[in-house]
Design a protein around this motif. Sequence first.
Motif, short mmCIF file in Angstrom:
data_model
loop_
_atom_site.label_atom_id
_atom_site.label_comp_id
_atom_site.label_asym_id
_atom_site.label_seq_id
_atom_site.Cartn_x
_atom_site.Cartn_y
_atom_site.Cartn_z
N LEU A 16 -9.48 30.18 40.46
CA LEU A 16 -8.36 29.25 40.63
C LEU A 16 -8.52 28.02 39.73
N ALA A 17 -9.76 27.57 39.57
CA ALA A 17 -10.02 26.40 38.72
C ALA A 17 -10.04 26.75 37.24
N LYS A 18 -9.95 28.04 36.91
CA LYS A 18 -9.97 28.53 35.53
C LYS A 18 -11.24 28.11 34.81
N GLU A 19 -12.34 28.13 35.56
CA GLU A 19 -13.65 27.80 34.99
C GLU A 19 -14.27 29.07 34.45
N SER A 20 -13.90 29.42 33.24
CA SER A 20 -14.30 30.71 32.66
C SER A 20 -15.81 30.84 32.53
N SER A 36 -37.44 49.00 34.25
CA SER A 36 -36.12 48.42 34.46
C SER A 36 -36.22 46.93 34.79
N TYR A 37 -37.19 46.61 35.64
CA TYR A 37 -37.37 45.20 36.00
C TYR A 37 -37.82 44.39 34.79
N GLN A 38 -38.75 44.93 34.01
CA GLN A 38 -39.23 44.22 32.83
C GLN A 38 -38.11 44.00 31.82
N MET A 39 -37.24 45.01 31.67
CA MET A 39 -36.13 44.88 30.74
C MET A 39 -35.11 43.85 31.25
N LEU A 40 -34.88 43.86 32.56
CA LEU A 40 -33.98 42.86 33.15
C LEU A 40 -34.52 41.45 32.93
N PHE A 41 -35.83 41.31 33.02
CA PHE A 41 -36.47 40.00 32.83
C PHE A 41 -36.21 39.48 31.42
N ILE A 42 -35.94 40.40 30.47
CA ILE A 42 -35.66 40.00 29.09
C ILE A 42 -34.16 39.79 28.87
N LEU A 43 -33.34 40.70 29.39
CA LEU A 43 -31.90 40.65 29.13
C LEU A 43 -31.20 39.52 29.88
N PHE A 44 -31.68 39.22 31.08
CA PHE A 44 -31.02 38.23 31.93
C PHE A 44 -30.91 36.86 31.26
N PRO A 45 -32.01 36.28 30.75
CA PRO A 45 -31.88 34.96 30.11
C PRO A 45 -31.04 35.00 28.84
N LEU A 46 -31.08 36.12 28.12
CA LEU A 46 -30.25 36.24 26.92
C LEU A 46 -28.77 36.19 27.27
N ASN A 47 -28.40 36.85 28.37
CA ASN A 47 -27.02 36.80 28.82
C ASN A 47 -26.61 35.38 29.20
N LEU A 48 -27.50 34.68 29.91
CA LEU A 48 -27.20 33.30 30.31
C LEU A 48 -26.98 32.42 29.09
N TRP A 49 -27.81 32.60 28.08
CA TRP A 49 -27.65 31.82 26.85
C TRP A 49 -26.35 32.18 26.14
N LEU A 50 -26.02 33.48 26.11
CA LEU A 50 -24.80 33.92 25.42
C LEU A 50 -23.55 33.35 26.08
N ILE A 51 -23.57 33.24 27.40
CA ILE A 51 -22.40 32.73 28.13
C ILE A 51 -22.10 31.29 27.75
N THR A 52 -23.12 30.52 27.38
CA THR A 52 -22.89 29.12 26.99
C THR A 52 -22.03 29.02 25.74
N LYS A 53 -21.90 30.11 24.99
CA LYS A 53 -21.08 30.11 23.77
C LYS A 53 -19.62 30.43 24.06
N MET A 54 -19.32 30.79 25.29
CA MET A 54 -17.97 31.14 25.67
C MET A 54 -17.15 29.89 25.99
N PRO A 55 -15.81 29.97 25.88
CA PRO A 55 -14.98 28.81 26.24
C PRO A 55 -15.10 28.48 27.71
N ARG A 56 -14.98 27.19 28.05
CA ARG A 56 -15.20 26.77 29.42
C ARG A 56 -14.05 27.09 30.34
N ARG A 57 -12.81 27.07 29.85
CA ARG A 57 -11.66 27.20 30.74
C ARG A 57 -10.72 28.36 30.42
N ASN A 58 -10.85 29.00 29.30
CA ASN A 58 -9.90 30.04 28.91
C ASN A 58 -10.31 31.40 29.49
#
Length: 382
Positions: A61-65, A97-119
């Motif tokens: 509802l807040a459009k916080e993408s 699987s857990y070890q791979m998640l431990f690597i992919l998870f922070p990369l995803n978090l970092w990648l999301i910071t490059k996305m627009p905040r509201r669109n």
Amino acid sequence: MLESGLKYIFKSVHSAFLPALIFATAAFYETALPIRGFENNLFFHGFFLSLSILGLVFLSLAKESRALLFLLCLMGAYFFLNGMKALNGPDFFESASYQMLFILFPLNLWLITKMPRRNLRDINNFYIIILMLGEGVLLENLPAEMPYLSTSYASLGAIGLWLLIFCSFLTKACVVGGVREEGQMFMVLALFFALLNGKSLESLCLFFSAAVLILLGTVIIAEIYAYFKDEQTGVYSKHSFNIHSARRFPLKYSLAVVCIDDYAKLRKVFSKTELTELLKLVLMVVHKTPAAYDIYRDGEDEFVLIFHKEDKKQSFQYLENIRREIAGTTFVLNKKKTVKITISAGVSEKKRSDADAEAVLARTRDVLQKAYKFTQNITSMA
């Protein structure tokens, strides 16, 4: 220099108070209190699910993408970890699987910071969601053992990656200094502790719940702040202008509109961060004005000033001083970029016939637009 540094530090501490408190509470509960058993785990699990569902609705509802993508990412990791734990038991902690998640998870978090905040409709948001779904399929189909992922060197490398990603969030929090950025930093820290202590279902539920609470709490605070203040510059917002005009404007005042000339061209040359820095530098010049005034942001390139108990002639002189100093200043955005800009301004005095401040604002804008048809870098008086 020391005074400005202390002001910045205290501003950062103020904006980081809520996320730091939530993280500290979770860490204290984890270390200082004994394990409570299944019922306690069930409580945190239910708390996480309820909070996440409410968060999805609120952020949509807040459009916080960006915040919505953060929430989807950590929800996916949470459900995947619980699924692995249910299927494999305590040994899941050593699985590939857990070890791979431990690597992919922070990369995803970092990648999301490059996305627009509201669109929300940005196509890159869709790609991020597809990427996370693809990662989930990959993790589910990994072999039970993968030697190159189960070594201590790989584990140290994964922890190093988390620290690197955390440092990037910390750097952004220090540079921007906003409650969202401070919250994201503590959210990453909580998620790191969640995965690091993944053997304990209680720790997993506790720190993931803390991460969601930090995310939603900081977004709510930022939304409330943005209603009254402009997030980029810290001056009053248009909503505050509407509130103040009915309650706190004096009987006698002059209203001025200040516009940055050729702002559309500046937007093509400079990044959003650089433009924000430029606006702050312009406001530093405005703040030198000796008169009593309030300032509001109304649009990307426009500010409204209310000069208390001043007539339009005196206010005109204040604006002229501001215009001349800005025109004669070379603004330094960083070591490589400098820029010279000009402003145009209009001013009008409240009349008895004016129904409200909007009437004064409309008259001031009208005289400014008439001047704009012929020239820029000018002050007009209605």
